[in-house]
Scaffold this motif. Structure first.
Motif, PDB file in Angstrom:
ATOM      1  N   LYS A 246      -3.614   2.488   4.124  1.00  0.00           N
ATOM      2  CA  LYS A 246      -3.469   2.703   5.556  1.00  0.00           C
ATOM      3  C   LYS A 246      -2.271   1.919   6.108  1.00  0.00           C
ATOM      4  O   LYS A 246      -1.559   2.398   6.985  1.00  0.00           O
ATOM      5  N   GLN A 247      -2.056   0.697   5.593  1.00  0.00           N
ATOM      6  CA  GLN A 247      -0.925  -0.109   6.025  1.00  0.00           C
ATOM      7  C   GLN A 247       0.401   0.512   5.613  1.00  0.00           C
ATOM      8  O   GLN A 247       1.378   0.433   6.318  1.00  0.00           O
ATOM      9  N   ALA A 248       0.442   1.115   4.442  1.00  0.00           N
ATOM     10  CA  ALA A 248       1.680   1.711   3.937  1.00  0.00           C
ATOM     11  C   ALA A 248       2.069   2.928   4.750  1.00  0.00           C
ATOM     12  O   ALA A 248       3.233   3.269   4.850  1.00  0.00           O
TER      13      ALA A 248
ATOM     14  N   ILE B 271     -10.214  -2.522  -0.316  1.00  0.00           N
ATOM     15  CA  ILE B 271      -8.911  -3.178  -0.200  1.00  0.00           C
ATOM     16  C   ILE B 271      -7.780  -2.188  -0.457  1.00  0.00           C
ATOM     17  O   ILE B 271      -6.782  -2.152   0.271  1.00  0.00           O
ATOM     18  N   GLU B 272      -7.944  -1.362  -1.469  1.00  0.00           N
ATOM     19  CA  GLU B 272      -6.923  -0.360  -1.768  1.00  0.00           C
ATOM     20  C   GLU B 272      -6.793   0.646  -0.623  1.00  0.00           C
ATOM     21  O   GLU B 272      -5.688   1.076  -0.277  1.00  0.00           O
TER      22      GLU B 272
END
Length: 91
Positions: free
Chosen positions: A88-90, A82-83
């Motif tokens: 990756k989203q950031a 999850i981290e």
């Protein structure tokens, strides 16, 4: 009986006597420090301290074993994934 065997016998008797005296004192809550001063300890305080130490050991054992179970490892793996997805989203 020779002189040296008498000396050994006397020393053995003195050692056994001191051992019996110290056990008797310990049963009645009397302790002696390194200077020879004797103090009376309360057995209830000692029992309470032992129970506290046992409780601490139980907590430490639980902490040590929780991190090594399969569920804990799986939870850590999922948390790491999850981290990684958040990172990756950031970007």
């Amino acid at each position: 009986m020779t002189f040296w065997s008498a000396i050994v016998l006397i020393v053995a008797i003195l050692a056994i006597t001191e051992m019996v005296k110290s056990r008797h004192r310990a049963r009645h809550g009397i302790t002696r420090d390194h200077l020879g001063s004797e103090t009376l300890t309360d057995s209830r305080d000692a029992q309470r301290e032992i129970e506290d130490l046992r409780e601490r050991i139980k907590v430490l054992e639980r902490i040590a074993t929780e991190g090594n179970t399969l569920d804990a490892r799986e939870t850590q793996r999922i948390s790491a994934e999850i981290e990684a997805l958040r990172d990756k989203q950031a970007d």
